[in-house]
Design a protein around this motif. Structure first.
Motif, PDB file in Angstrom:
ATOM      1  N   MET A  85      35.321  33.039  -6.199  1.00 58.38           N
ATOM      2  CA  MET A  85      36.092  34.063  -5.494  1.00 58.38           C
ATOM      3  C   MET A  85      35.525  35.444  -5.814  1.00 58.38           C
ATOM      4  SD  MET A  85      40.197  34.859  -5.589  1.00 58.38           S
ATOM      5  CE  MET A  85      40.200  35.237  -7.348  1.00 58.38           C
ATOM      6  N   ARG A  86      35.295  36.243  -4.801  1.00 60.03           N
ATOM      7  CA  ARG A  86      34.837  37.616  -4.979  1.00 60.03           C
ATOM      8  C   ARG A  86      36.000  38.553  -4.668  1.00 60.03           C
ATOM      9  NH1 ARG A  86      30.577  40.965  -5.494  1.00 60.03           N
ATOM     10  NH2 ARG A  86      29.197  39.176  -5.803  1.00 60.03           N
ATOM     11  N   ILE A  87      36.238  39.510  -5.564  1.00 56.60           N
ATOM     12  CA  ILE A  87      37.327  40.472  -5.384  1.00 56.60           C
ATOM     13  C   ILE A  87      36.763  41.771  -4.816  1.00 56.60           C
ATOM     14  CG2 ILE A  87      39.171  41.761  -6.518  1.00 56.60           C
ATOM     15  CD1 ILE A  87      39.326  39.552  -8.587  1.00 56.60           C
ATOM     16  N   ILE A  88      37.356  42.216  -3.716  1.00 55.72           N
ATOM     17  CA  ILE A  88      36.918  43.441  -3.058  1.00 55.72           C
ATOM     18  C   ILE A  88      37.967  44.518  -3.312  1.00 55.72           C
ATOM     19  CG2 ILE A  88      36.030  44.432  -0.917  1.00 55.72           C
ATOM     20  CD1 ILE A  88      34.624  41.827  -1.776  1.00 55.72           C
ATOM     21  N   VAL A  89      37.647  45.473  -4.158  1.00 52.64           N
ATOM     22  CA  VAL A  89      38.554  46.580  -4.450  1.00 52.64           C
ATOM     23  C   VAL A  89      38.339  47.661  -3.399  1.00 52.64           C
ATOM     24  CG1 VAL A  89      39.219  48.347  -6.126  1.00 52.64           C
ATOM     25  CG2 VAL A  89      38.552  46.069  -6.920  1.00 52.64           C
ATOM     26  N   ILE A  90      39.401  48.021  -2.685  1.00 48.60           N
ATOM     27  CA  ILE A  90      39.286  48.964  -1.575  1.00 48.60           C
ATOM     28  C   ILE A  90      40.211  50.155  -1.807  1.00 48.60           C
ATOM     29  CG2 ILE A  90      39.355  49.262   0.932  1.00 48.60           C
ATOM     30  CD1 ILE A  90      39.258  46.231   1.219  1.00 48.60           C
ATOM     31  N   ASP A  91      39.622  51.346  -1.788  1.00 47.44           N
ATOM     32  CA  ASP A  91      40.404  52.574  -1.953  1.00 47.44           C
ATOM     33  C   ASP A  91      39.818  53.635  -1.028  1.00 47.44           C
ATOM     34  OD1 ASP A  91      41.855  54.775  -2.730  1.00 47.44           O
ATOM     35  OD2 ASP A  91      41.659  54.392  -4.872  1.00 47.44           O
ATOM     36  N   LYS A  92      40.612  54.097  -0.073  1.00 48.27           N
ATOM     37  CA  LYS A  92      40.122  55.106   0.871  1.00 48.27           C
ATOM     38  C   LYS A  92      39.762  56.410   0.172  1.00 48.27           C
ATOM     39  CE  LYS A  92      41.383  57.640   5.069  1.00 48.27           C
ATOM     40  NZ  LYS A  92      41.308  58.987   4.468  1.00 48.27           N
ATOM     41  N   ALA A  93      40.435  56.708  -0.929  1.00 53.91           N
ATOM     42  CA  ALA A  93      40.172  57.948  -1.663  1.00 53.91           C
ATOM     43  C   ALA A  93      38.900  57.823  -2.493  1.00 53.91           C
ATOM     44  CB  ALA A  93      41.352  58.272  -2.569  1.00 53.91           C
ATOM     45  N   GLU A  94      38.415  58.946  -2.978  1.00 54.24           N
ATOM     46  CA  GLU A  94      37.313  58.925  -3.940  1.00 54.24           C
ATOM     47  C   GLU A  94      37.828  58.278  -5.219  1.00 54.24           C
ATOM     48  OE1 GLU A  94      36.108  62.969  -4.271  1.00 54.24           O
ATOM     49  OE2 GLU A  94      35.162  63.014  -2.304  1.00 54.24           O
ATOM     50  N   ILE A  95      37.076  57.342  -5.754  1.00 53.03           N
ATOM     51  CA  ILE A  95      37.569  56.483  -6.829  1.00 53.03           C
ATOM     52  C   ILE A  95      37.932  57.274  -8.088  1.00 53.03           C
ATOM     53  CG2 ILE A  95      35.281  55.969  -7.752  1.00 53.03           C
ATOM     54  CD1 ILE A  95      38.151  53.431  -7.383  1.00 53.03           C
ATOM     55  N   GLN A  96      37.241  58.400  -8.337  1.00 54.89           N
ATOM     56  CA  GLN A  96      37.531  59.170  -9.549  1.00 54.89           C
ATOM     57  C   GLN A  96      38.901  59.849  -9.495  1.00 54.89           C
ATOM     58  OE1 GLN A  96      35.073  59.933  -7.434  1.00 54.89           O
ATOM     59  NE2 GLN A  96      35.238  62.077  -6.828  1.00 54.89           N
ATOM     60  N   LYS A  97      39.490  59.944  -8.294  1.00 52.61           N
ATOM     61  CA  LYS A  97      40.800  60.577  -8.168  1.00 52.61           C
ATOM     62  C   LYS A  97      41.941  59.649  -8.583  1.00 52.61           C
ATOM     63  CE  LYS A  97      39.470  63.887  -4.587  1.00 52.61           C
ATOM     64  NZ  LYS A  97      39.710  64.397  -3.225  1.00 52.61           N
ATOM     65  N   PHE A  98      41.637  58.363  -8.735  1.00 57.60           N
ATOM     66  CA  PHE A  98      42.659  57.394  -9.137  1.00 57.60           C
ATOM     67  C   PHE A  98      42.123  56.539 -10.288  1.00 57.60           C
ATOM     68  CE2 PHE A  98      43.908  58.584  -4.882  1.00 57.60           C
ATOM     69  CZ  PHE A  98      45.279  58.723  -5.001  1.00 57.60           C
ATOM     70  N   PRO A  99      42.138  57.092 -11.518  1.00 59.77           N
ATOM     71  CA  PRO A  99      41.613  56.366 -12.681  1.00 59.77           C
ATOM     72  C   PRO A  99      42.192  54.961 -12.866  1.00 59.77           C
ATOM     73  CG  PRO A  99      42.029  58.647 -13.259  1.00 59.77           C
ATOM     74  CD  PRO A  99      42.587  58.451 -11.877  1.00 59.77           C
ATOM     75  N   PRO A 100      43.491  54.702 -12.527  1.00 59.04           N
ATOM     76  CA  PRO A 100      43.993  53.330 -12.688  1.00 59.04           C
ATOM     77  C   PRO A 100      43.223  52.307 -11.853  1.00 59.04           C
ATOM     78  CG  PRO A 100      45.828  54.847 -12.453  1.00 59.04           C
ATOM     79  CD  PRO A 100      44.595  55.628 -12.142  1.00 59.04           C
ATOM     80  N   VAL A 101      42.747  52.709 -10.684  1.00 58.81           N
ATOM     81  CA  VAL A 101      41.963  51.792  -9.847  1.00 58.81           C
ATOM     82  C   VAL A 101      40.599  51.542 -10.494  1.00 58.81           C
ATOM     83  CG1 VAL A 101      41.001  51.382  -7.545  1.00 58.81           C
ATOM     84  CG2 VAL A 101      43.146  52.649  -7.798  1.00 58.81           C
ATOM     85  N   LEU A 102      40.019  52.589 -11.066  1.00 56.71           N
ATOM     86  CA  LEU A 102      38.738  52.438 -11.752  1.00 56.71           C
ATOM     87  C   LEU A 102      38.872  51.504 -12.955  1.00 56.71           C
ATOM     88  CD1 LEU A 102      35.803  53.452 -11.665  1.00 56.71           C
ATOM     89  CD2 LEU A 102      36.490  55.298 -13.208  1.00 56.71           C
ATOM     90  N   SER A 103      39.983  51.627 -13.687  1.00 52.80           N
ATOM     91  CA  SER A 103      40.222  50.736 -14.828  1.00 52.80           C
ATOM     92  C   SER A 103      40.323  49.282 -14.380  1.00 52.80           C
ATOM     93  CB  SER A 103      41.511  51.150 -15.555  1.00 52.80           C
ATOM     94  OG  SER A 103      41.365  52.409 -16.177  1.00 52.80           O
ATOM     95  N   VAL A 104      41.018  49.050 -13.258  1.00 49.12           N
ATOM     96  CA  VAL A 104      41.133  47.693 -12.710  1.00 49.12           C
ATOM     97  C   VAL A 104      39.752  47.147 -12.353  1.00 49.12           C
ATOM     98  CG1 VAL A 104      41.872  46.421 -10.646  1.00 49.12           C
ATOM     99  CG2 VAL A 104      43.505  47.816 -11.905  1.00 49.12           C
ATOM    100  N   LEU A 105      38.950  47.990 -11.735  1.00 55.03           N
ATOM    101  CA  LEU A 105      37.604  47.582 -11.320  1.00 55.03           C
ATOM    102  C   LEU A 105      36.785  47.108 -12.516  1.00 55.03           C
ATOM    103  CD1 LEU A 105      35.718  47.614  -8.762  1.00 55.03           C
ATOM    104  CD2 LEU A 105      34.958  49.852  -9.554  1.00 55.03           C
ATOM    105  N   TYR A 106      36.795  47.889 -13.587  1.00 49.17           N
ATOM    106  CA  TYR A 106      36.041  47.523 -14.789  1.00 49.17           C
ATOM    107  C   TYR A 106      36.631  46.288 -15.464  1.00 49.17           C
ATOM    108  CZ  TYR A 106      33.776  52.128 -14.484  1.00 49.17           C
ATOM    109  OH  TYR A 106      33.052  53.224 -14.081  1.00 49.17           O
ATOM    110  N   LEU A 107      37.951  46.205 -15.495  1.00 44.75           N
ATOM    111  CA  LEU A 107      38.613  45.070 -16.136  1.00 44.75           C
ATOM    112  C   LEU A 107      38.275  43.766 -15.416  1.00 44.75           C
ATOM    113  CD1 LEU A 107      40.601  43.851 -18.149  1.00 44.75           C
ATOM    114  CD2 LEU A 107      42.456  44.508 -16.629  1.00 44.75           C
ATOM    115  N   LEU A 108      38.356  43.767 -14.100  1.00 47.18           N
ATOM    116  CA  LEU A 108      38.036  42.561 -13.331  1.00 47.18           C
ATOM    117  C   LEU A 108      36.591  42.137 -13.557  1.00 47.18           C
ATOM    118  CD1 LEU A 108      39.820  43.416  -9.952  1.00 47.18           C
ATOM    119  CD2 LEU A 108      40.536  41.701 -11.633  1.00 47.18           C
TER     120      LEU A 108
END
Length: 251
Positions: free
Chosen positions: A1-24
């Protein structure tokens, strides 16, 4: 399974999404990021972690028309990337959809896949954003929110069978010495100006929905020994706060 993290905003503006990306990624999942942008430093980290990423060239033009068009264009961009990924791999795709703004942009495209939602805000004053969430929240395999009170309100508003999962806003990694030195250099002038003063920090999105006016007035009344430091992306509210106290800073 490949996980596709999608965020319309610039990723640095939402650190929690960046943390999820690294954790996964560290958990061993193949991960792909589709985002409205990323700083050179983050792009470097993504390459080091061998995370595939696709950065939509978000327009710099302002105005309501361009804002609306940006939602349609990000939808088209994401649709093309997902089609390419489906052709390139036999892996099942799971969408990790970050934010109501991304739900609004992607619309029914989300429901063509298995997906989870990571919602940051309540959007209690935005009917448009709540409708965007409502269209997809019941088909989601999981819903993540940053704190308990918001999960209760979402369960009531959207009549969910169970509470969303709390995924707290904590950094997944700490900066190294090189990154700390870079930050000191970047904010050298600001640090000199703040030296010797007692700093009251607000960290979060700087938006009119989170009115900080009374907070800033209270700090101002404490005298020149104190100052307010706002840490986060500005969504147009900063100027009004600086009108209250001209020593309000943002980083």
């Amino acid at each position: 399974m490949r996980i596709i993290v999608i965020d319309k905003a610039e990723i640095q503006k939402f650190p929690p999404v960046l943390s999820v990306l690294y954790l996964l990624s560290d958990l061993g999942y193949p991960v792909t990021l589709i985002s409205g942008g990323a700083t050179p430093e983050i792009q470097k980290q993504l390459r080091l972690r061998k995370i595939d990423f696709h950065l939509w060239p978000s327009p710099k033009r302002t105005g309501d028309v361009n804002k609306v068009l940006s939602y349609f264009r990000f939808h088209s961009y994401t649709c093309n990337i997902l089609s390419e990924l489906k052709e390139q791999t036999n892996d099942e795709l799971l969408l990790w959809v970050a934010g109501a703004h991304t739900c609004l942009s992607l619309g029914s495209l989300i429901r063509r896949f298995r997906y989870v939602l990571q919602i940051h805000e309540l959007h209690e004053t935005s009917m448009v954003m709540r409708k965007a969430v409502r269209r997809v929240i019941h088909g989601s395999e999981a819903v993540f929110m940053p704190e308990y009170n918001r999960t209760v309100l979402y369960r009531i508003w959207f009549r969910l069978s169970k509470l969303p999962v709390v995924l707290v806003n904590k950094p997944y990694f700490l900066p190294g010495q090189e990154e700390l030195f870079s930050l000191r250099e970047k904010y050298r002038e600001e640090l000199v100006r703040l030296r010797g003063r007692k700093i009251v920090i607000y960290q979060g999105y700087i938006h009119k929905e989170r009115d900080l006016s009374n907070f800033i007035r209270a700090v101002k009344r404490l005298g020149s020994e104190y100052c307010t430091l706002l840490v986060g992306g500005d969504a147009g509210a900063l100027k009004s706060y600086q009108a209250i106290a001209n020593d309000v800073s943002r980083d």
